[in-house]
Design a protein around this motif. Structure first.
Motif, short mmCIF file in Angstrom:
data_model
loop_
_atom_site.label_atom_id
_atom_site.label_comp_id
_atom_site.label_asym_id
_atom_site.label_seq_id
_atom_site.Cartn_x
_atom_site.Cartn_y
_atom_site.Cartn_z
N GLY A 236 0.79 -1.23 0.00
CA GLY A 236 0.00 0.00 0.00
C GLY A 236 0.82 1.27 0.00
N VAL A 237 2.04 1.22 -0.55
CA VAL A 237 2.89 2.41 -0.62
C VAL A 237 2.40 3.30 -1.77
N PRO A 238 2.17 4.58 -1.54
CA PRO A 238 1.73 5.45 -2.63
C PRO A 238 2.81 5.63 -3.68
N LEU A 239 2.36 6.00 -4.88
CA LEU A 239 3.26 6.22 -6.02
C LEU A 239 4.06 4.96 -6.35
N ALA A 240 3.40 3.81 -6.26
CA ALA A 240 4.10 2.55 -6.54
C ALA A 240 4.56 2.48 -7.99
N LEU A 241 3.71 2.92 -8.93
CA LEU A 241 4.09 2.86 -10.35
C LEU A 241 5.27 3.78 -10.67
N PRO A 242 5.24 5.06 -10.26
CA PRO A 242 6.42 5.89 -10.52
C PRO A 242 7.68 5.34 -9.87
N LEU A 243 7.56 4.80 -8.66
CA LEU A 243 8.74 4.24 -8.00
C LEU A 243 9.25 3.02 -8.75
N ALA A 244 8.34 2.20 -9.26
CA ALA A 244 8.76 1.05 -10.07
C ALA A 244 9.46 1.52 -11.34
N ALA A 245 8.97 2.61 -11.93
CA ALA A 245 9.62 3.15 -13.12
C ALA A 245 11.02 3.67 -12.79
N ILE A 246 11.17 4.28 -11.63
CA ILE A 246 12.50 4.75 -11.21
C ILE A 246 13.43 3.56 -11.00
N VAL A 247 12.91 2.47 -10.44
CA VAL A 247 13.72 1.25 -10.30
C VAL A 247 14.15 0.74 -11.67
N PHE A 248 13.22 0.78 -12.62
CA PHE A 248 13.54 0.33 -13.99
C PHE A 248 14.66 1.17 -14.59
N ILE A 249 14.56 2.48 -14.46
CA ILE A 249 15.60 3.37 -15.00
C ILE A 249 16.91 3.18 -14.23
N GLY A 250 16.81 3.05 -12.91
CA GLY A 250 18.01 2.89 -12.10
C GLY A 250 18.79 1.63 -12.43
N ALA A 251 18.11 0.59 -12.92
CA ALA A 251 18.81 -0.64 -13.27
C ALA A 251 19.78 -0.44 -14.42
N PHE A 252 19.61 0.62 -15.19
CA PHE A 252 20.54 0.90 -16.30
C PHE A 252 21.82 1.56 -15.81
N ILE A 253 21.90 1.86 -14.52
CA ILE A 253 23.12 2.41 -13.93
C ILE A 253 23.76 1.31 -13.10
N PRO A 254 24.78 0.64 -13.59
CA PRO A 254 25.35 -0.50 -12.86
C PRO A 254 25.88 -0.11 -11.48
N LEU A 255 25.96 -1.11 -10.63
CA LEU A 255 26.55 -1.02 -9.29
C LEU A 255 25.67 -0.26 -8.30
N VAL A 256 25.21 0.93 -8.65
CA VAL A 256 24.54 1.79 -7.67
C VAL A 256 23.11 2.14 -8.03
N GLY A 257 22.71 2.00 -9.29
CA GLY A 257 21.41 2.51 -9.72
C GLY A 257 20.24 1.84 -9.02
N ALA A 258 20.20 0.50 -9.06
CA ALA A 258 19.09 -0.22 -8.46
C ALA A 258 19.04 -0.01 -6.94
N THR A 259 20.20 0.05 -6.31
CA THR A 259 20.25 0.27 -4.87
C THR A 259 19.69 1.63 -4.50
N LEU A 260 20.10 2.68 -5.22
CA LEU A 260 19.60 4.02 -4.92
C LEU A 260 18.09 4.11 -5.16
N ALA A 261 17.61 3.46 -6.21
CA ALA A 261 16.17 3.47 -6.47
C ALA A 261 15.42 2.76 -5.35
N GLY A 262 15.99 1.66 -4.85
CA GLY A 262 15.37 0.97 -3.73
C GLY A 262 15.36 1.80 -2.46
N VAL A 263 16.43 2.55 -2.23
CA VAL A 263 16.48 3.44 -1.07
C VAL A 263 15.39 4.51 -1.17
N LEU A 264 15.18 5.06 -2.37
CA LEU A 264 14.12 6.04 -2.56
C LEU A 264 12.75 5.44 -2.26
#
Length: 398
Positions: A236-264
């Protein structure tokens, strides 16, 4: 002998080191000038690179449609529109999700702020109300000041630049898909003989690395975004779709992208749903990242990104400094492509390249100049079939 050494001071050890140092300084100066020039025209360079990456990723679909009997124009147009619809649909869904859930997020943020406020007042580090009020007044002063207004104007200017770059990228992508062979053949006019063979091999290997990297990373990004987004929806976290999109974009940044998106995502969960939900989100992000790094990525990526982690980190840092998020996304595939191009150029010496190799390269380049794949050459020399794919994103069989 002493007289000769005095007459030729550049021939001793110190002289040779000085010559190499001077050459290195001139090379660094040339590189700095080149980077500075590219930064000045980044509105053209960044859309060009993005179009090249997208063309390399979607080229197999164009080729597959052509092998199924689709006309060249129809295959190119269908693939182009499909990619634009996918990108446009993603952006539209994110925008509407943000608009639809902005009120809920604001209410959750207010409640989260109250929790943080209470914790600060009663926490182990004493903070009095006056300090909190000063921080609040500073934020309000910034929001109501001319600096914030200037930031809005800057944001509007950035939005205009983004729209211009997106339109330019779409146009360049269309021509890469439509006339990639002709563009590649035009570039190869600068090469003759053995150099032509090497240049075609560079194009073949670079395109294979670039396309494989983008497609593999996209698969990993989709899996990450799906499972993390699903967890956000269930919790039930709000803005789930935008956050998932940020995770998708962050995965294109190796090493740190997915982690930073998860922190957000965890921060939003903390503000909106409390610390327990945020902890669950963190656990989900860690599990998904571990599964991706240990199982999924080695399968879908293989040895596409055969670059040391230190090189990736340096490329990420330099790309982020030069072009922000876009630079972080583009830097790693560009580093991988440059390394693949260097290896392809040095794979064979001039003496190892035969006259038959030169003849085949000339025939394939001639066919590319007319926008046609060398079907006969691909049949006679199966190992060289991808060589005619060295264009900006396509090479197809008709």
């Amino acid at each position: 002998m002493q007289t000769q050494n005095r007459a030729n001071p550049w021939q001793d050890g110190l002289g040779r080191v000085s010559i190499r140092a001077g050459q290195l300084l001139m090379l660094l100066a040339l590189t700095a000038v080149l980077i500075y020039g590219l930064i000045q025209v980044r509105l053209v360079v960044i859309p060009l690179l993005l179009a090249l990456i997208l063309a390399a990723a979607i080229a197999p679909l164009v080729n597959w449609l052509r092998r199924k009997g689709w006309p060249s124009a129809a295959a190119t147009g269908f693939s182009f529109l499909l990619l634009l619809l996918a990108l446009g649909g993603l952006v539209t869904a994110i925008v509407f999700a943000v608009i639809g859930q902005s009120g809920e997020l604001a209410r959750s943020a207010t409640a989260g702020f109250d929790q943080v406020y209470a914790f600060v007042r009663t926490g182990p580090i004493p903070v009095d109300d006056q300090q909190i009020q000063q921080a609040r007044d500073a934020v309000l002063d910034f929001v109501t000041s001319s600096t914030a207004g200037a930031g809005v104007v800057t944001g509007l200017s950035a939005a205009g630049t983004f729209i211009t770059g997106a339109l330019l990228m779409a146009v360049i992508l269309f021509f890469f898909l439509k006339d990639g062979e002709r563009i590649w053949a035009f570039i190869l006019r600068a090469f003759k003989g053995t150099r032509l063979v090497k240049a075609r091999r560079v194009g073949q290997d670079s395109l294979a690395v670039l396309g494989g990297y983008v497609r593999g990373t996209a698969i990993v990004a989709i899996v990450d975004a799906f499972f993390i987004g699903l967890a956000l929806v269930v919790l039930g976290v709000p803005l789930a779709l935008p956050l998932a999109a940020i995770v998708f974009i962050g995965a294109f940044i190796p090493l740190v992208g997915a982690t930073l998106a998860g922190v957000l995502a965890a921060l939003v969960a903390l503000v909106a749903n409390g610390p327990v939900t945020a902890l669950i989100v963190i656990i989900v992000v860690i599990v998904v990242n571990q599964l991706e790094g240990n199982f999924l990525q080695p399968v879908v990526m293989g040895r596409t990104l055969s670059v040391h982690a230190l090189v990736i980190l340096l490329a990420l840092t330099a790309g982020t400094i030069l072009a922000g998020i876009i630079g972080a996304i583009l830097s790693v595939p560009l580093a991988a492509v440059i390394w693949a191009a260097i290896k392809a150029w040095n794979e064979k010496t001039d003496a190892q390249i035969t006259a038959e190799d030169v003849s085949i390269a000339e025939q394939e380049t001639s066919r590319d100049a007319h926008g046609r794949l060398s079907a006969a050459a691909a049949t006679d020399h199966p190992s060289r079939e991808p060589a005619s794919h060295g264009g900006a994103g396509q090479g197809s069989e008709e």
